[in-house]
Structure formats: structure tokens, C-alpha cells
Design an enzyme around this catalytic site. Structure first.
Site, PDB file in Angstrom:
ATOM      1  N   HIS A  40       4.214  -1.432  10.140  1.00  7.73           N
ATOM      2  CA  HIS A  40       4.842  -0.694   9.034  1.00  7.73           C
ATOM      3  C   HIS A  40       3.800  -0.290   8.006  1.00  7.73           C
ATOM      4  O   HIS A  40       2.795  -0.980   7.823  1.00  7.73           O
ATOM      5  CB  HIS A  40       5.949  -1.514   8.364  1.00  7.73           C
ATOM      6  CG  HIS A  40       5.514  -2.870   7.923  1.00  7.73           C
ATOM      7  ND1 HIS A  40       5.419  -3.940   8.803  1.00  7.73           N
ATOM      8  CD2 HIS A  40       5.120  -3.342   6.718  1.00  7.73           C
ATOM      9  CE1 HIS A  40       5.004  -5.002   8.140  1.00  7.73           C
ATOM     10  NE2 HIS A  40       4.798  -4.663   6.876  1.00  7.73           N
TER      11      HIS A  40
ATOM     12  N   HIS B 282       3.392   0.681   3.985  1.00  4.27           N
ATOM     13  CA  HIS B 282       4.004   0.654   2.655  1.00  4.27           C
ATOM     14  C   HIS B 282       3.614   1.925   1.904  1.00  4.27           C
ATOM     15  O   HIS B 282       2.433   2.285   1.871  1.00  4.27           O
ATOM     16  CB  HIS B 282       3.464  -0.522   1.834  1.00  4.27           C
ATOM     17  CG  HIS B 282       3.788  -1.878   2.388  1.00  4.27           C
ATOM     18  ND1 HIS B 282       4.809  -2.652   1.901  1.00  4.27           N
ATOM     19  CD2 HIS B 282       3.215  -2.603   3.377  1.00  4.27           C
ATOM     20  CE1 HIS B 282       4.847  -3.814   2.562  1.00  4.27           C
ATOM     21  NE2 HIS B 282       3.882  -3.802   3.461  1.00  4.27           N
TER      22      HIS B 282
HETATM   23  P1  AMP Z   1       4.173  -7.140   5.088  1.00  2.36           P
HETATM   24  O1  AMP Z   1       4.005  -8.346   4.218  1.00  2.36           O
HETATM   25  O2  AMP Z   1       3.133  -6.075   4.870  1.00  2.36           O
HETATM   26  O3  AMP Z   1       4.346  -7.512   6.545  1.00  2.36           O
HETATM   27  O4  AMP Z   1       5.517  -6.452   4.588  1.00  2.36           O
HETATM   28  C1  AMP Z   1       6.790  -6.754   5.037  1.00  2.36           C
HETATM   29  C2  AMP Z   1       7.726  -6.108   4.070  1.00  2.36           C
HETATM   30  O5  AMP Z   1       9.012  -6.030   4.669  1.00  2.36           O
HETATM   31  C3  AMP Z   1       7.889  -6.879   2.752  1.00  2.36           C
HETATM   32  O6  AMP Z   1       7.476  -6.060   1.674  1.00  2.36           O
HETATM   33  C4  AMP Z   1       9.390  -7.201   2.712  1.00  2.36           C
HETATM   34  O7  AMP Z   1       9.919  -7.100   1.434  1.00  2.36           O
HETATM   35  C5  AMP Z   1       9.959  -6.142   3.653  1.00  2.36           C
HETATM   36  N1  AMP Z   1      11.228  -6.507   4.269  1.00  2.36           N
HETATM   37  C6  AMP Z   1      11.510  -7.639   4.975  1.00  2.36           C
HETATM   38  N2  AMP Z   1      12.780  -7.597   5.423  1.00  2.36           N
HETATM   39  C7  AMP Z   1      13.303  -6.414   5.009  1.00  2.36           C
HETATM   40  C8  AMP Z   1      14.578  -5.792   5.153  1.00  2.36           C
HETATM   41  N3  AMP Z   1      15.581  -6.374   5.819  1.00  2.36           N
HETATM   42  N4  AMP Z   1      14.772  -4.572   4.584  1.00  2.36           N
HETATM   43  C9  AMP Z   1      13.759  -3.983   3.907  1.00  2.36           C
HETATM   44  N5  AMP Z   1      12.551  -4.515   3.744  1.00  2.36           N
HETATM   45  C10 AMP Z   1      12.313  -5.719   4.273  1.00  2.36           C
END
Ligand code: AMP
Ligand code: ZN
Length: 137
Positions: A98, A100
Site C-alpha cells: 500500500h 500512503h
Molecule cells: P503501514 O504501517 O505502512 O503498514 O500502514 C498500514 C495502515 O493501514 C495504517 O496506517 C492503518 O491505519 C491502516 N489500516 C489498517 N486497517 C485498516 C482498515 N480496516 N481500513 C483503513 N485503514 C486501515
């Protein structure tokens, strides 16, 4: 992929605040936003990280991040940070690739770059040269 929270979002098994989708990618609001309007862009096919993602999906993710940045600017932001974590060592917490896209306003109180400056490494010219050689493609 089973037990992947983002695959479940893609399948509609978990809800999300969708802002864009096409046949290859989905973009939705991060549930724990760093700033209002923090968006995640994901490929619709499960890939774990930058090491695994197929280039055509990666390109579509990047193109979508640009579309979203332009839309954010229309909405009135001053800037954007694009950020992407890979592997546990890289502080990735959801193991479905993903990107950001974080909208920024002047004086919004977020200090990404100053935070990073606290972790600068000292390197001498030999170390720079040996890193350059190691990473040269
Ligand atoms: P990372 O730490 O770069 O792997 O980012 C994962 C991101 O996914 C975090 O910013 C979380 O807030 C986001 N996240 C986790 N679960 C969900 C969800 N169900 N809907 C939207 N965002 C999510
Ligand atoms: Zn997945």
C-alpha cells in the site's frame, strides 16, 4: 489472500471509505489518519511489498497516487507526502502492498522530515563510495 485485511476490503467483506477504484487498484481513507484525508492506495491483487509487487500494478498505484494528490490540491491542501513501508524492519504493519498519500497544510504541526533528521547517520567518503558501489545497478 486469506486473513489479509486489505484483501477483505477489496472483496467487500470489511467496509472502507472508498475514494477511487479501477480494475487494478483501490483507494480509501486510512482508518487511523495522520492528517484528515489520509488515503491508502492498494493493488487489487495481493502483493506483500515492494519486493513482490508486479510492475504493472506498481505503476497503477503510483498513477493513482498522483490522481489523488491532484484531487487533494483541488480540495485545498498545500502539499502532500507519499510514503510506503516494506517488511517488519521497514515498519510495515499490513502486509498487502500500500501507498500512503497524506495531505499537508502549512503549519499543520506534522514534522516528518524533522523527525527523520533526528536519525541521521554520519558517513565518511569511503563509506559513501562503498555504499554507492554496493547499490549501483
Ligand atoms: P503501514 O504501517 O505502512 O503498514 O500502514 C498500514 C495502515 O493501514 C495504517 O496506517 C492503518 O491505519 C491502516 N489500516 C489498517 N486497517 C485498516 C482498515 N480496516 N481500513 C483503513 N485503514 C486501515
Ligand atoms: Zn491482501
Amino acid at each position: 489472500m486469506e486473513n489479509c485485511i486489505f484483501c477483505k476490503i477489496i472483496k467487500g467483506e470489511i467496509p472502507c471509505y472508498k475514494v477511487y477504484e479501477n480494475d487494478m487498484v483501490l483507494a480509501f481513507l486510512d482508518i487511523n489518519p495522520v492528517n484528515e484525508g489520509h488515503v491508502l492506495v492498494i493493488p487489487k491483487k495481493h502483493h506483500r511489498d515492494i519486493f513482490e509487487i508486479e510492475e504493472e500494478y506498481l505503476c497503477e498505484v503510483v498513477k493513482t497516487a498522483k490522481k489523488i494528490s491532484l484531487k487533494m490540491r483541488e480540495y485545498g491542501i498545500d502539499g502532500v507526502n507519499i510514503f510506503q513501508a516494506n517488511t517488519e524492519a521497514g515498519e510495515q504493519t499490513v502486509f498487502h502492498y500500500h501507498m500512503h498519500v497524506i495531505p499537508r497544510k502549512k503549519d499543520d504541526g506534522i514534522n516528518f522530515s524533522r523527525e527523520m533528521l533526528r536519525h541521521l547517520k554520519k558517513m565518511d567518503p569511503d563509506q559513501f563510495e562503498s555504499m554507492r558501489k554496493a547499490l549501483e545497478i
